[in-house]
Design an enzyme around this catalytic site. Structure first.
Site, mmCIF file in Angstrom:
data_model
loop_
_atom_site.group_PDB
_atom_site.id
_atom_site.type_symbol
_atom_site.label_atom_id
_atom_site.label_comp_id
_atom_site.label_asym_id
_atom_site.label_seq_id
_atom_site.Cartn_x
_atom_site.Cartn_y
_atom_site.Cartn_z
ATOM 1 N N ASN A 1 0.795 -1.226 0.000
ATOM 2 C CA ASN A 1 0.000 0.000 0.000
ATOM 3 C C ASN A 1 0.826 1.274 0.000
ATOM 4 O O ASN A 1 0.324 2.329 -0.387
ATOM 5 C CB ASN A 1 -0.925 -0.015 1.225
ATOM 6 C CG ASN A 1 -1.654 1.296 1.414
ATOM 7 O OD1 ASN A 1 -2.580 1.617 0.680
ATOM 8 N ND2 ASN A 1 -1.203 2.078 2.400
ATOM 9 N N SER B 1 -4.082 2.990 -8.276
ATOM 10 C CA SER B 1 -4.786 4.270 -8.287
ATOM 11 C C SER B 1 -5.643 4.336 -9.539
ATOM 12 O O SER B 1 -5.336 3.688 -10.553
ATOM 13 C CB SER B 1 -3.796 5.440 -8.288
ATOM 14 O OG SER B 1 -4.454 6.672 -8.551
ATOM 15 N N TYR C 1 3.691 9.773 -11.246
ATOM 16 C CA TYR C 1 2.733 9.076 -10.395
ATOM 17 C C TYR C 1 1.821 8.197 -11.246
ATOM 18 O O TYR C 1 1.627 7.008 -10.961
ATOM 19 C CB TYR C 1 1.910 10.082 -9.595
ATOM 20 C CG TYR C 1 0.879 9.447 -8.686
ATOM 21 C CD1 TYR C 1 1.253 8.928 -7.454
ATOM 22 C CD2 TYR C 1 -0.457 9.378 -9.064
ATOM 23 C CE1 TYR C 1 0.319 8.336 -6.621
ATOM 24 C CE2 TYR C 1 -1.402 8.798 -8.233
ATOM 25 C CZ TYR C 1 -1.008 8.279 -7.010
ATOM 26 O OH TYR C 1 -1.952 7.690 -6.189
ATOM 27 N N LYS D 1 1.866 4.069 -11.077
ATOM 28 C CA LYS D 1 0.685 3.332 -10.627
ATOM 29 C C LYS D 1 0.188 2.379 -11.718
ATOM 30 O O LYS D 1 -0.281 1.270 -11.432
ATOM 31 C CB LYS D 1 -0.416 4.299 -10.210
ATOM 32 C CG LYS D 1 -0.121 5.013 -8.892
ATOM 33 C CD LYS D 1 -0.018 4.035 -7.733
ATOM 34 C CE LYS D 1 0.109 4.721 -6.400
ATOM 35 N NZ LYS D 1 0.166 3.761 -5.264
ATOM 36 N N ILE E 1 -9.535 10.279 -2.616
ATOM 37 C CA ILE E 1 -9.840 9.841 -1.262
ATOM 38 C C ILE E 1 -9.453 10.944 -0.285
ATOM 39 O O ILE E 1 -8.411 11.591 -0.447
ATOM 40 C CB ILE E 1 -9.070 8.545 -0.914
ATOM 41 C CG1 ILE E 1 -9.238 7.507 -2.040
ATOM 42 C CG2 ILE E 1 -9.536 7.992 0.422
ATOM 43 C CD1 ILE E 1 -10.657 7.082 -2.302
ATOM 44 N N THR F 1 -7.691 11.986 2.176
ATOM 45 C CA THR F 1 -6.507 11.851 3.022
ATOM 46 C C THR F 1 -5.758 13.177 3.033
ATOM 47 O O THR F 1 -6.103 14.122 2.315
ATOM 48 C CB THR F 1 -5.587 10.747 2.488
ATOM 49 O OG1 THR F 1 -5.090 11.147 1.196
ATOM 50 C CG2 THR F 1 -6.332 9.426 2.353
#
Length: 281
Positions: free
Chosen positions: A106, A158, A173, A177, A205, A207
């Site tokens: 993760n 993702s 990124y 992913k 999400i 976060t």
């Protein structure tokens, strides 16, 4: 064989979601999505190890979740970028807990950088966590899984693995992913005799990674989501309808426990998108 028909196939469905008797390891488990994965696994009955690198509060978090769930939850420091370091941590977990059933790769990072401005260092920093870190975690787990004849690897990819997000520039990124998700499919085929391998691809999400962005950018993201909201990290921890692999968070469908449990014994090589419909248009 992991894909063999389980003895529990006729058990009541909620019993199949139980993780009692299993040991789960979650990398990057001290915050954000990882923290909720840890909590969800423990709530479902598993003993859980989490790895962390910089979060000094990780041992306290593990203790708190252990007290709340009555399960063994323990933090281990490990750097997923370092092949020997993460392998050592995974081996310690397997030895200390006496078994290792599920590993969730993760740990991840994200940086918004123009593709014309990357340096060797900034490019490698993202890839070393998001792609190399998944590989080294998978490799160490896979050796244990092969030795014991069973195992379950879940990769946090993702929605960026299947589309290009806007307006931010995050080529490394997105690419890392996508690579991680395809690595999962490759391992699912290679490891079919001893392990299941699946990926989870969350959309936006709630976060710290998201809330740290400017409000104007967040508003643009939300306007692109048919659900018109971001997901709470807790919405990823649990279960999902077994007949749906493009999941709408407006219905509060959830996933990681499903993939870790005997409710998903015929699921391998999937990249499950959880994005509130973001990738549909």
């Amino acid at each position: 064989m992991p894909l063999a028909k389980p003895a529990t196939v006729s058990s009541p469905v909620l019993e199949q979601f139980s993780l009692r008797g299993k040991t789960v390891l979650v990398t990057g488990g001290a915050g954000g999505i990882g923290q909720e994965i840890v909590r969800g696994m423990a709530e479902a009955g598993a003993d859980v190890a989490l790895t962390y690198l910089t979060n000094a509060h990780a041992p306290e978090l593990a203790e708190k979740i252990a007290q709340e769930t009555g399960r063994r939850v323990q933090a281990f420091k490990a750097d997923v970028r370092d092949r020997s370091d993460v392998a050592g941590a995974i081996d310690r977990v397997a030895n200390d807990f006496g078994r290792l059933d599920v590993v969730v790769a993760n740990a991840g990072v994200c940086a918004q950088v123009s593709s014309l401005d990357y340096t060797e260092e900034s490019w490698q920093w993202n890839n070393s966590v998001n792609y190399d870190g998944v590989m080294w975690t998978a490799q160490a787990a896979g050796k244990i899984f092969k030795g014991q004849g069973y195992g379950n690897l879940i990769i946090t990819a993702s929605v960026s693995s299947v589309l290009v997000n806007t307006p931010q520039h995050q080529a490394v990124y997105n690419a890392s992913k996508a690579a991680a998700a395809h690595l999962g499919k490759s391992l699912a085929v290679e490891w079919v005799d001893f392990a299941r391998v699946n990926s989870v691809s969350p959309g936006y999400i709630g976060t710290n990674m998201l809330w740290s962005q400017p409000e104007t950018v967040r508003n643009q993201w939300i306007s692109q989501i048919p659900a018109r909201r971001v997901a709470d990290p807790a919405e990823l921890k649990g279960v999902c309808p077994p007949n749906s692999f493009h999941l709408d968070l407006a219905d509060k469908t959830q996933l990681y426990v499903f993939l870790a449990s005997d409710a998903s014994t015929y699921v391998t090589g999937a990249n499950v998108i959880i994005d509130g419909g973001f990738s549909i248009p």
